[in-house]
Design an enzyme around this catalytic site. Structure first.
Site, PDB file in Angstrom:
ATOM      1  N   HIS A  75      37.503  43.411  35.658  1.00 28.43           N
ATOM      2  CA  HIS A  75      38.589  43.596  37.169  1.00 28.43           C
ATOM      3  C   HIS A  75      38.909  42.869  37.911  1.00 28.43           C
ATOM      4  O   HIS A  75      37.768  42.263  38.506  1.00 28.43           O
ATOM      5  CB  HIS A  75      38.746  45.213  37.593  1.00 28.43           C
ATOM      6  CG  HIS A  75      38.885  45.550  38.377  1.00 28.43           C
ATOM      7  ND1 HIS A  75      38.678  46.541  39.925  1.00 28.43           N
ATOM      8  CD2 HIS A  75      40.397  45.749  38.442  1.00 28.43           C
ATOM      9  CE1 HIS A  75      39.988  46.343  40.745  1.00 28.43           C
ATOM     10  NE2 HIS A  75      40.991  46.075  39.959  1.00 28.43           N
ATOM     11  N   SER A  76      39.767  42.155  38.415  1.00 26.44           N
ATOM     12  CA  SER A  76      39.817  41.558  39.281  1.00 26.44           C
ATOM     13  C   SER A  76      38.953  40.383  39.324  1.00 26.44           C
ATOM     14  O   SER A  76      39.345  39.406  38.657  1.00 26.44           O
ATOM     15  CB  SER A  76      39.999  42.134  41.091  1.00 26.44           C
ATOM     16  OG  SER A  76      40.141  41.297  41.612  1.00 26.44           O
TER      17      SER A  76
END
Length: 242
Positions: A75-76
């Protein structure tokens, strides 16, 4: 068929952030690990933590677990971690899934990939800190990261975030683009209302284009692991199914 998932969190978060998604994946019969990167645990000292340290930690935990046939999800900022870990874990991996994540290019750090306003913010905040960390302002988190929750709820979530070691933003990607040459399927999941990066030149879609992956869309914001966990779990399973 049961899948093996290793879920890598984004900046300021820890493995705990995946709990709403992990619980749904486990309830469906899948196995889940969600490590916390160095410097981001509740008792960790963030001083001097590098991107390489974070990659090493994820590789070490996966190897110690003995797991194989893994779907590695980032994520991210976690996109940098999974990309760096993939060449070292290639024999254990089934595929990579980037969710609203940075997809590294050789020599380009996360700092190089964000808009000038973020660069200025990160440099200013880290320079004013005592330990070279970046704290995300609550107003930015409420508006740009978790805009699909009421401000009070977003403020509570913000209160448990940890300062991020700045080196993990400025270090170039570990292994460059080696993760793209492993023969592993690469998938991209994107939260439909994610404005943590502004649409356009700096938007998230460019990262899916880098790996020529179709976008699997999921409702919610950059923090939809909290606001839409069931839909996110389904989207990760959809991506993993190819």
């Amino acid at each position: 068929m049961a899948e093996n998932f290793v879920l890598v969190h984004g900046a300021w978060h820890g493995g705990w952030a995946w709990q709403p998604v992990a619980s749904r994946l486990r309830a469906a019969g899948h196995r889940v690990q969600a490590p916390t990167c160095p410097g981001l645990g509740i008792d960790d000292d963030p001083r001097g933590v590098t991107l390489a340290d974070c990659v090493d930690a994820v590789v070490g935990q996966v190897e110690a677990s003995g797991a194989s046939d893994i779907t590695l999800v980032g994520h991210s900022w976690g996109g940098y971690v999974i990309a760096g870990a993939a060449p070292r874990l290639a024999s254990r991996l089934k595929e990579l899934v980037f969710w609203s994540a940075f997809v590294p290019e050789a020599g380009r750090s996360l700092y190089d990939e964000v808009p000038p306003a973020y660069q200025e913010l990160f440099s200013q905040v880290s320079g004013a800190s005592a330990d070279n960390t970046v704290t995300l302002p609550v107003e930015v988190f409420q508006g740009a990261f978790m805009g699909d929750a009421d401000p009070a709820t977003a403020a509570v979530m913000h209160s448990v975030l940890r300062p991020q070691p700045f080196r993990t933003f400025t270090d170039p990607p570990e292994g460059g683009e080696a993760y793209r040459g492993l023969g592993l399927p690469l998938h991209y999941v994107l939260s439909a209302d994610d404005v943590a990066l502004p649409p356009g030149e700096y938007g998230w879609v460019r990262f899916a284009e880098r790996i020529k992956a179709p976008v699997v869309s999921v409702p919610g914001s950059h923090e939809s692991m909290f606001t839409r966990p069931a839909e996110l779990a389904d989207a990760i399973l959809q991506a993993a199914a190819g």
